[in-house]
Motif scaffolding. Structure first.
Motif, mmCIF file in Angstrom:
data_model
loop_
_atom_site.group_PDB
_atom_site.id
_atom_site.type_symbol
_atom_site.label_atom_id
_atom_site.label_comp_id
_atom_site.label_asym_id
_atom_site.label_seq_id
_atom_site.Cartn_x
_atom_site.Cartn_y
_atom_site.Cartn_z
ATOM 1 N N GLY A 52 48.098 52.833 -27.332
ATOM 2 C CA GLY A 52 49.038 53.314 -26.327
ATOM 3 C C GLY A 52 49.265 52.219 -25.309
ATOM 4 N N ALA A 53 50.355 52.299 -24.595
ATOM 5 C CA ALA A 53 50.638 51.329 -23.532
ATOM 6 C C ALA A 53 51.409 52.043 -22.443
ATOM 7 N N LEU A 54 51.135 51.655 -21.224
ATOM 8 C CA LEU A 54 51.885 52.244 -20.113
ATOM 9 C C LEU A 54 52.094 51.213 -19.017
ATOM 10 N N LEU A 55 53.060 51.523 -18.176
ATOM 11 C CA LEU A 55 53.396 50.652 -17.045
ATOM 12 C C LEU A 55 53.121 51.401 -15.752
ATOM 13 N N ALA A 56 52.473 50.723 -14.820
ATOM 14 C CA ALA A 56 52.257 51.291 -13.489
ATOM 15 C C ALA A 56 52.650 50.231 -12.462
ATOM 16 N N GLU A 57 52.654 50.638 -11.222
ATOM 17 C CA GLU A 57 53.028 49.701 -10.171
ATOM 18 C C GLU A 57 52.084 48.497 -10.227
ATOM 19 N N ASP A 58 52.624 47.348 -10.417
ATOM 20 C CA ASP A 58 51.873 46.092 -10.385
ATOM 21 C C ASP A 58 50.864 45.924 -11.512
ATOM 22 N N ARG A 59 50.997 46.693 -12.597
ATOM 23 C CA ARG A 59 50.116 46.415 -13.734
ATOM 24 C C ARG A 59 50.637 47.053 -15.021
ATOM 25 N N GLU A 88 41.853 56.030 -29.359
ATOM 26 C CA GLU A 88 40.555 56.718 -29.357
ATOM 27 C C GLU A 88 39.649 56.254 -28.219
ATOM 28 N N ASP A 89 40.043 55.169 -27.532
ATOM 29 C CA ASP A 89 39.215 54.682 -26.422
ATOM 30 C C ASP A 89 39.415 55.551 -25.179
ATOM 31 N N ARG A 90 38.356 55.649 -24.395
ATOM 32 C CA ARG A 90 38.458 56.399 -23.150
ATOM 33 C C ARG A 90 38.644 55.460 -21.952
ATOM 34 N N VAL A 91 38.652 54.181 -22.223
ATOM 35 C CA VAL A 91 38.826 53.202 -21.144
ATOM 36 C C VAL A 91 40.119 52.434 -21.397
ATOM 37 N N ARG A 92 40.913 52.275 -20.366
ATOM 38 C CA ARG A 92 42.170 51.531 -20.505
ATOM 39 C C ARG A 92 42.032 50.193 -19.788
ATOM 40 N N THR A 93 42.396 49.137 -20.458
ATOM 41 C CA THR A 93 42.379 47.824 -19.833
ATOM 42 C C THR A 93 43.708 47.602 -19.130
ATOM 43 N N THR A 94 43.657 47.092 -17.915
ATOM 44 C CA THR A 94 44.912 46.834 -17.199
ATOM 45 C C THR A 94 45.044 45.344 -16.917
ATOM 46 N N HIS A 95 46.285 44.928 -16.772
ATOM 47 C CA HIS A 95 46.593 43.523 -16.498
ATOM 48 C C HIS A 95 47.636 43.465 -15.382
ATOM 49 N N PRO A 96 47.500 42.531 -14.465
ATOM 50 C CA PRO A 96 48.474 42.466 -13.372
ATOM 51 C C PRO A 96 49.863 42.084 -13.892
ATOM 52 N N ALA A 97 50.854 42.744 -13.377
ATOM 53 C CA ALA A 97 52.245 42.486 -13.788
ATOM 54 C C ALA A 97 53.164 43.150 -12.759
ATOM 55 N N HIS A 98 54.436 42.882 -12.862
ATOM 56 C CA HIS A 98 55.420 43.526 -11.970
ATOM 57 C C HIS A 98 56.512 44.155 -12.810
ATOM 58 N N ASP A 133 45.418 40.293 -29.010
ATOM 59 C CA ASP A 133 44.315 39.836 -29.850
ATOM 60 C C ASP A 133 43.547 38.684 -29.218
ATOM 61 N N GLU A 134 43.957 38.250 -28.048
ATOM 62 C CA GLU A 134 43.224 37.164 -27.393
ATOM 63 C C GLU A 134 42.044 37.721 -26.613
ATOM 64 N N GLN A 135 41.052 36.885 -26.405
ATOM 65 C CA GLN A 135 39.837 37.311 -25.716
ATOM 66 C C GLN A 135 40.128 37.677 -24.262
ATOM 67 N N ASP A 136 40.837 36.796 -23.586
ATOM 68 C CA ASP A 136 41.140 37.020 -22.179
ATOM 69 C C ASP A 136 42.637 36.799 -21.979
ATOM 70 N N PRO A 137 43.421 37.751 -22.436
ATOM 71 C CA PRO A 137 44.873 37.507 -22.480
ATOM 72 C C PRO A 137 45.499 37.455 -21.096
ATOM 73 N N ALA A 138 46.503 36.632 -20.974
ATOM 74 C CA ALA A 138 47.244 36.527 -19.714
ATOM 75 C C ALA A 138 48.721 36.806 -20.007
ATOM 76 N N PRO A 139 49.357 37.610 -19.157
ATOM 77 C CA PRO A 139 50.793 37.881 -19.359
ATOM 78 C C PRO A 139 51.603 36.597 -19.274
ATOM 79 N N ARG A 140 52.642 36.502 -20.114
ATOM 80 C CA ARG A 140 53.520 35.338 -20.038
ATOM 81 C C ARG A 140 54.939 35.741 -20.448
ATOM 82 N N PRO A 141 55.910 34.971 -19.988
ATOM 83 C CA PRO A 141 57.285 35.344 -20.305
ATOM 84 C C PRO A 141 57.578 35.184 -21.786
ATOM 85 N N LEU A 142 58.303 36.135 -22.314
ATOM 86 C CA LEU A 142 58.753 36.061 -23.700
ATOM 87 C C LEU A 142 60.219 35.640 -23.738
#
Lengths: 313, 642
Positions: A122-129, A136-146, A179-188
């Motif tokens: 699943g994926a979702l967008l929230a303010e600034d992330r 099946e995971d109960r923990v969601r990883t978030t990444h800073p974004a706008h 699939d990266e270990q420590d992924p960072a957002p980047r422009p596509l």
């Protein structure tokens, strides 16, 4: 996790539609609060009740009609699956025998757009992330974004993509390699103009750029630009590498314009008097609307989603 | 210091300190931001009232010092001060000089009137009046402190002052039709907005609502004796009076001015009558009936009354002149919408009406008009086209006695008959004026204090005992019977808005809950380019948009429909040419059930056709960039090359 079973399946009928024919879908013609629905969740049409919330599904293979265990305003859709986030969070699996809701942890953070799902994540967008997680995971990883609200995120292969607010430069499409270990957002896809309406299916992403629809294979990075004028209303829709989109006809001889039509990259289309809008594609089926009336066009020949990428627009 | 004094001081300090500490420390009490907003808004509102009263008092000291002699002085001084404030604002806004800094300075300039030491006596209401006032106006205080969601505030009473401040000048014309109305009060609100934020004009209006209640009590006591004070209770017991008390609105300020005009007229003062009448008309044209009533009831020769009426009109005339100079009908936007198509392929707006009177109330045939008093009191709906408001049943209960008191029969005639006749005349004019116009009770508000006074004049004098005393008690009982339906909804609304007013509910979420388009506006404020210009089509969220706006409309959406009908397929091109870069498009449906008096052909031609035209244009000339619920945000596509 609780398991809730939805309303029983209605009487089974024959498959809906016929090759090469477009038919109106009655019973799904209530306008939805979110204009992006009704839409296809694989071989299912999910649509709204009188309240404007998505609360019913119709199997295109068997004609079985289902009531969903809980209605949702804007669920994420995958093949036979709906993802709900918010105070009521869960996964609704659609089956000819009925719809079942599997509870997920609540999402208390206000989301900016419908979530996305590919059936496993699943994926979702929230303010600034942005956030992506295995269902099946109960923990969601978030990444800073706008992210800009309204445009849903997209999942394809190992990529999460979304529409980022590019400030005075207009919107941009950004991505996160999952699939990266420590992924960072980047422009596509960034730069002057508005890059937006990103959608995903399988390993393929598609988005709208000024004057073009871009279809990219996330495994190879290979991209095709279809020179079309779209994205003015509905997002494109993607099934494998087959894309469908709304198209404004060119101005007529005296400035007169015909209505909006729908084109697909494999040649399927929905055209004719009036406006054909809000395409949603899966396999041979193209769902679209004329006014509030949903229509279903079935391809004359069963298409090949993977091979369809090679077809000319 | 005596022991008693020391004890009193201790009790005073203790109670104030404990109450203050409790409010500040209570976790469910107002947040720091809410305190700050209330203090800023409240301070600005008080400063505004001080300025208006100072300037008005100083002028009255010269023009009619006798009007300052008793507690009614504050009523007259404030009304005159508001008139001066509006005129000063007009002088500054006309050449484009009304910047926020200048607007902030106006109350201070007006307050210089206190240097003339006007002999202004402040009202000293009895404890019971204070208590009643506090109870009925408390919901208004909650309204004033909560983020704005009221329709009229969003499209007009907060929107126009914001636009005036942003531009430094008046706005108007077809792109800002409401800005072409007289703007005296909105110029006052612009100053307050610049001084204390959105809470300031609303708290100022709350003060004016309180002053109008107290003014009605004082005028009633002065002319009818202590028993007449029930007139103020008629207002305090009516939802229509209370529901806008804590909002930036214009009906109650118009009522305040009309009340001052009546009192000045009864005291035989022509010039203050003209000034207050001009103020009332400049706030709202629907005060016309009340001003006419004040003129009819005035203890002045006919010639003086006519001159006073002309004087009042003279004070409104700058607004008519302004419209004429801008090429508009003087009474635009109430009249003068051009119907001719502006492009050869546009249908034109023939048949477009500014207002459909048939929509409101309970009918307009003879039977409905005769039953109007009954229907308006007994069958009104607070949230429906059926009168859109509610009055205390005492308004109906006192009507026969008021008519009787005005008659020279039965013998011996009531010694207060001439006064009762004058007051009845003063009340009949706004009542008839209202009956001819839209049957919304808030349109009756400018004349409501006059009506309440006329009804109170019918009450028998107050002896210590006997049937008259019993009759008075029964009037109170009738007022109490009306309270659940009139005060109940106000309290219910206050309970819903209290968390937002106290800062415990997120303002954006609160606004989106009560005004769903606010969610799309919040998105637009966050994501549109800083230089965007937003045209509002079939939406009224103007005050919430923090970019320059065009159009914006409510109810029948005349401005948007007119734009589309007269411009046809070029409507969006013309909006682009007017500077618009984005559109905020609301979702409306002009249902046949709401317009049963229109033929299907008329409804299609003037209501549905513009909607269809817009949808077609949006698909070909604009790009949808956000949608939530029924509200859509579009980016206008670049103009096609010629």
């Amino acid at each position: 996790m609780a398991l809730i079973v939805g309303g029983g399946a209605g009487p089974a009928r024959a498959a809906v539609g016929a090759p090469g024919v477009a038919i109106p879908l009655h019973g799904l013609d209530h306008a939805c609060l979110d204009a992006r629905y009704p839409a296809l969740a694989g071989p299912w049409v999910v649509g709204c009740g009188p309240e404007g919330r998505v609360d019913r599904a119709l199997s295109l293979r068997t004609g079985v009609e289902l009531r969903l265990p809980v209605p949702a305003e804007a669920p994420g859709l995958a093949e036979g699956l709906l993802l709900l986030v918010g105070p009521v969070a869960g996964v609704i699996r659609l089956d000819e025998a009925g719809a079942t809701l599997l509870d997920l942890p609540q999402v208390r953070t206000p989301t900016l757009a419908p979530p996305a799902t590919d059936g496993a994540r699943g994926a979702l967008l929230a303010e600034d992330r942005v956030s992506a997680w295995a269902l099946e995971d109960r923990v969601r990883t978030t990444h800073p974004a706008h992210p800009v609200g309204w445009y849903p995120p997209a999942l394809a292969g190992q990529v999460l993509a979304w529409v980022e607010d590019g400030g005075t430069d207009g919107e941009d499409v950004w991505m996160l390699p999952l699939d990266e270990q420590d992924p960072a957002p980047r422009p596509l896809s960034a730069g002057p103009g508005h890059q937006r309406h990103v959608v995903g299916s399988g390993d393929t992403l598609a988005w709208v750029e000024p004057g073009a629809l871009v279809i990219q294979d996330t495994r190879t990075g290979e991209a095709r630009r279809l020179p079309v004028d779209t994205g003015f209303s509905a997002p494109p829709t993607l099934w494998g590498q087959v894309a469908c989109w709304e198209e404004r006809p060119a101005p007529g001889p005296e400035g007169a314009r015909d209505g909006v039509d729908i084109r697909c990259s494999d040649g399927l289309d929905a055209a004719g008097p009036g406006h054909q809008r809000w395409p949603s594609r899966f396999g041979p089926w193209l769902l679209y609307r004329e006014g509030d009336q949903p229509w279903l066009r079935t391809a004359a020949d069963p298409p090949d989603g993977a091979a369809a990428g090679a077809l000319a627009p | 210091m005596t022991r008693a004094t020391a004890t009193s001081t201790l009790v005073g300090l203790g109670t104030l300190g404990a109450a203050g500490a409790f409010l500040v420390l209570d976790p469910a009490g107002p947040t720091a931001a809410a305190w700050q907003g209330a203090a800023l808004g409240g301070g600005a509102a008080l400063a505004g009232l001080l300025g208006a009263a100072g300037a008005g008092g100083a002028l009255l000291q010269r023009l009619a010092p006798d009007l300052l002699e008793d507690e009614r002085g504050l009523l007259h001084a404030t009304v005159l001060g508001l008139l001066l404030w509006g005129l000063l604002g007009l002088l500054l806004a006309a050449p484009g000089l009304l910047s926020p800094a200048v607007a902030r300075a106006i109350p201070a300039v007006l307050a210089a009137g206190w240097l003339a030491r006007p002999a202004l006596r402040l009202p000293r209401p009895p404890a019971v009046a204070l208590l009643v006032g506090a109870v009925v106006l408390l919901p208004g205080l909650v309204d004033a402190l909560a983020p704005p969601v009221d329709t009229d505030e969003l499209y007009q009473h907060l929107a126009l002052p914001s636009q005036i401040l942003a531009e430094g000048r008046l706005v108007g014309g077809p792109l800002h039709p409401d800005g072409s109305r007289p703007q005296g009060l909105h110029l006052v609100y612009a100053s307050l907005l610049a001084l204390g934020g959105q809470g300031a004009p609303r708290l100022f209006h709350l003060l004016l609502a309180a002053l109008c209640l107290e003014g009605t009590r004082l005028v009633a006591r002065a002319w009818l004796g202590r028993g007449g004070e029930v007139a103020a209770l008629l207002l305090a017991g009516s939802a229509t009076y209370l529901q806008t008390a804590g909002l930036a609105a214009n009906d109650l300020p118009a009522a305040l001015a009309a009340l001052a005009a009546l009192d000045a007229g009864l005291r035989g003062r022509a010039l203050p009558l003209a000034l207050a009448g001009g103020m009332a008309l400049g706030v709202k044209y629907t005060a016309g009936g009340a001003v006419a009533g004040a003129l009819l009831a005035a203890r002045l020769p006919w010639r003086a009354r006519v001159l006073a009426g002309l004087g009042a009109l003279l004070l409104v005339s700058p607004w008519w002149l302004r419209n004429a100079v801008e090429g508009l009908h003087p009474l635009f936007p109430f009249a003068g919408w051009p119907t001719a198509p502006l492009h050869p392929d546009a249908p034109g707006a023939l048949g477009l009406r500014f207002q459909y009177l048939e929509k409101y109330g309970a009918g307009r045939d003879l039977a409905a008009m005769l039953a109007l008093p009954w229907n308006a009191v007994m069958t009104a709906q607070l949230d429906g086209f059926r009168f859109l408001g509610r009055l205390s049943p005492a308004f109906l209960a006192l009507l026969p006695a008021a008519l009787l008191a005005a008659l020279p029969w039965p013998a011996p005639p009531d010694p207060r008959g001439p006064l009762a006749r004058r007051l009845l005349l003063a009340a009949l004019a706004p009542a008839l004026f209202w009956a001819l116009g839209p049957h919304w009770l808030r349109y009756l508000l400018p004349g409501l204090p006059l009506l309440a006074l006329a009804l109170a004049a019918g009450l028998p004098a107050a002896p210590p005992a006997g049937p008259p005393r019993l009759a008075r008690r029964l009037v109170l009982l009738c007022l109490l019977a009306g309270l659940p339906a009139n005060l109940g909804p106000q309290l219910q609304r206050a309970a819903d808005r209290l968390p937002a007013a106290m800062g415990h509910e997120d303002p954006a979420r609160f606004q989106a809950r009560l005004h769903p388009p606010a969610a799309s506006v919040a998105w637009a404020n966050r994501h549109l380019p800083p230089d965007a210009v937003v045209a509002l089509l079939f939406d009224w969220s103007t005050a919430l948009v923090d970019r320059p706006t065009l159009l914006g409309s409510v109810e029948d959406h005349v401005p948007a429909r007119h734009w589309l009908l007269t411009r046809g397929p070029h409507a969006l091109d013309d909006l682009r040419a007017a500077g618009a870069t984005h559109l905020l498009v609301g979702s409306v449906r002009f249902l046949p059930s709401v317009y049963p008096f229109l033929s299907e052909t008329e409804r299609q031609a003037t209501m549905q056709a513009p909607l269809d035209q817009l949808e077609a244009l949006l698909l070909t000339q604009a790009t949808l960039i956000h949608q939530q619920g029924g509200t859509r945000v579009y980016r206008l596509d670049p103009s096609p090359s010629p």
